[in-house]
Design a protein around this motif. Structure first.
Motif, PDB file in Angstrom:
ATOM      1  N   GLN A 141      -2.285   3.469   7.418  1.00 38.25           N
ATOM      2  CA  GLN A 141      -3.687   3.826   7.642  1.00 38.25           C
ATOM      3  C   GLN A 141      -4.617   2.938   6.828  1.00 38.25           C
ATOM      4  O   GLN A 141      -5.630   2.436   7.338  1.00 38.25           O
ATOM      5  CB  GLN A 141      -3.926   5.297   7.275  1.00 38.25           C
ATOM      6  N   LEU A 142      -4.280   2.721   5.563  1.00 41.37           N
ATOM      7  CA  LEU A 142      -5.129   1.899   4.703  1.00 41.37           C
ATOM      8  C   LEU A 142      -5.103   0.434   5.135  1.00 41.37           C
ATOM      9  O   LEU A 142      -6.136  -0.247   5.091  1.00 41.37           O
ATOM     10  CB  LEU A 142      -4.716   2.060   3.243  1.00 41.37           C
ATOM     11  N   ALA A 143      -3.939  -0.049   5.567  1.00 40.91           N
ATOM     12  CA  ALA A 143      -3.847  -1.429   6.048  1.00 40.91           C
ATOM     13  C   ALA A 143      -4.723  -1.622   7.282  1.00 40.91           C
ATOM     14  O   ALA A 143      -5.443  -2.622   7.396  1.00 40.91           O
ATOM     15  CB  ALA A 143      -2.389  -1.782   6.360  1.00 40.91           C
ATOM     16  N   LEU A 144      -4.682  -0.659   8.185  1.00 36.90           N
ATOM     17  CA  LEU A 144      -5.517  -0.724   9.380  1.00 36.90           C
ATOM     18  C   LEU A 144      -6.997  -0.705   9.009  1.00 36.90           C
ATOM     19  O   LEU A 144      -7.810  -1.455   9.567  1.00 36.90           O
ATOM     20  CB  LEU A 144      -5.187   0.450  10.310  1.00 36.90           C
ATOM     21  N   LEU A 145      -7.337   0.106   8.042  1.00 34.67           N
ATOM     22  CA  LEU A 145      -8.720   0.206   7.592  1.00 34.67           C
ATOM     23  C   LEU A 145      -9.195  -1.110   6.955  1.00 34.67           C
ATOM     24  O   LEU A 145     -10.312  -1.562   7.200  1.00 34.67           O
ATOM     25  CB  LEU A 145      -8.823   1.362   6.601  1.00 34.67           C
ATOM     26  N   LEU A 157       0.840  -1.196   0.000  1.00 39.28           N
ATOM     27  CA  LEU A 157       0.000   0.000   0.000  1.00 39.28           C
ATOM     28  C   LEU A 157       0.881   1.255   0.000  1.00 39.28           C
ATOM     29  O   LEU A 157       0.602   2.210  -0.736  1.00 39.28           O
ATOM     30  CB  LEU A 157      -0.935  -0.006   1.217  1.00 39.28           C
ATOM     31  N   ALA A 158       1.937   1.262   0.795  1.00 41.04           N
ATOM     32  CA  ALA A 158       2.846   2.415   0.852  1.00 41.04           C
ATOM     33  C   ALA A 158       3.548   2.618  -0.492  1.00 41.04           C
ATOM     34  O   ALA A 158       3.683   3.760  -0.959  1.00 41.04           O
ATOM     35  CB  ALA A 158       3.870   2.236   1.968  1.00 41.04           C
ATOM     36  N   ASP A 159       3.975   1.542  -1.121  1.00 41.50           N
ATOM     37  CA  ASP A 159       4.619   1.656  -2.442  1.00 41.50           C
ATOM     38  C   ASP A 159       3.660   2.264  -3.457  1.00 41.50           C
ATOM     39  O   ASP A 159       4.047   3.116  -4.269  1.00 41.50           O
ATOM     40  CB  ASP A 159       5.087   0.284  -2.942  1.00 41.50           C
ATOM     41  N   THR A 160       2.424   1.828  -3.420  1.00 41.47           N
ATOM     42  CA  THR A 160       1.415   2.353  -4.346  1.00 41.47           C
ATOM     43  C   THR A 160       1.095   3.809  -4.006  1.00 41.47           C
ATOM     44  O   THR A 160       0.918   4.644  -4.904  1.00 41.47           O
ATOM     45  CB  THR A 160       0.144   1.478  -4.325  1.00 41.47           C
ATOM     46  N   ALA A 161       1.039   4.128  -2.723  1.00 44.52           N
ATOM     47  CA  ALA A 161       0.817   5.515  -2.297  1.00 44.52           C
ATOM     48  C   ALA A 161       1.975   6.406  -2.757  1.00 44.52           C
ATOM     49  O   ALA A 161       1.761   7.546  -3.200  1.00 44.52           O
ATOM     50  CB  ALA A 161       0.664   5.583  -0.781  1.00 44.52           C
ATOM     51  N   ARG A 162       3.175   5.886  -2.684  1.00 45.06           N
ATOM     52  CA  ARG A 162       4.354   6.629  -3.160  1.00 45.06           C
ATOM     53  C   ARG A 162       4.237   6.877  -4.663  1.00 45.06           C
ATOM     54  O   ARG A 162       4.485   7.984  -5.151  1.00 45.06           O
ATOM     55  CB  ARG A 162       5.630   5.846  -2.843  1.00 45.06           C
ATOM     56  N   GLU A 163       3.836   5.844  -5.383  1.00 47.43           N
ATOM     57  CA  GLU A 163       3.649   5.957  -6.833  1.00 47.43           C
ATOM     58  C   GLU A 163       2.568   6.992  -7.161  1.00 47.43           C
ATOM     59  O   GLU A 163       2.647   7.696  -8.170  1.00 47.43           O
ATOM     60  CB  GLU A 163       3.270   4.587  -7.393  1.00 47.43           C
ATOM     61  N   ALA A 164       1.559   7.088  -6.294  1.00 45.16           N
ATOM     62  CA  ALA A 164       0.472   8.047  -6.500  1.00 45.16           C
ATOM     63  C   ALA A 164       0.885   9.473  -6.137  1.00 45.16           C
ATOM     64  O   ALA A 164       0.170  10.422  -6.459  1.00 45.16           O
ATOM     65  CB  ALA A 164      -0.743   7.642  -5.681  1.00 45.16           C
TER      66      ALA A 164
END
Length: 156
Positions: free
Chosen positions: A106-110, A88-95
């Motif tokens: 945050q997204l993993a917790l969600l 998720l963090a890698d994809t967030a970085r890409e975004a």
């Protein structure tokens, strides 16, 4: 397989669970994160597109049942959950997220919360989690012209 056959290959249920988790989904949601037809933002949201009939994450279920953080199955669960947050963090970085590690956590917790809530309440919590995720993503990731164009194409 019969219990007898299982115990011929494993010393007990804990060892069987650990082996199952070791072999379970090593690709870390590749059906979401490896999609090239979606923007990074869309991939982050696609992680919440989970049918309500999906069983509870086996890593959560095993960790809750085992109560032993040193058990091999607990370690597999920890590693998998860290890997999901990292993807998720890698994809967030890409975004283009300002703090991709924070957004990934945050997204993993969600996701985990929605999975547990869906199971406990027997009601789909993922649409609500996806709406919260969209707010988190929109706050963390600046909108780009290509995202705007893509939204226009989808709404047309």
């Amino acid at each position: 397989m019969s219990k007898r056959t299982a115990y011929q290959h494993f010393t007990g249920k804990d060892e069987l669970v650990a082996e199952y988790l070791r072999r379970f989904d090593p690709s870390v949601l590749s059906g979401v994160f490896d999609r090239t037809d979606l923007t990074p933002r869309e991939r982050l949201l696609a992680a919440f597109d989970i049918p309500p009939t999906t069983p509870l994450c086996p890593y959560i279920a095993a960790a809750v049942e085992l109560h032993d953080p040193q058990h091999p199955a607990s370690q597999y669960a920890r590693d998998y959950k860290k890997a999901v947050a990292a993807r998720l963090a890698d994809t967030a970085r890409e975004a283009g997220a300002a703090d991709p590690e924070q957004l990934g956590e945050q997204l993993a917790l969600l996701i985990d919360g929605a999975a547990a809530r869906t199971r406990v309440l027997d009601a789909d919590a993922f649409p609500t989690a996806a709406a919260i995720a969209a707010v988190l993503i929109d706050t963390a990731v600046p909108a780009t012209a290509s995202d705007d164009r893509r939204r226009e194409e989808v709404s047309s």
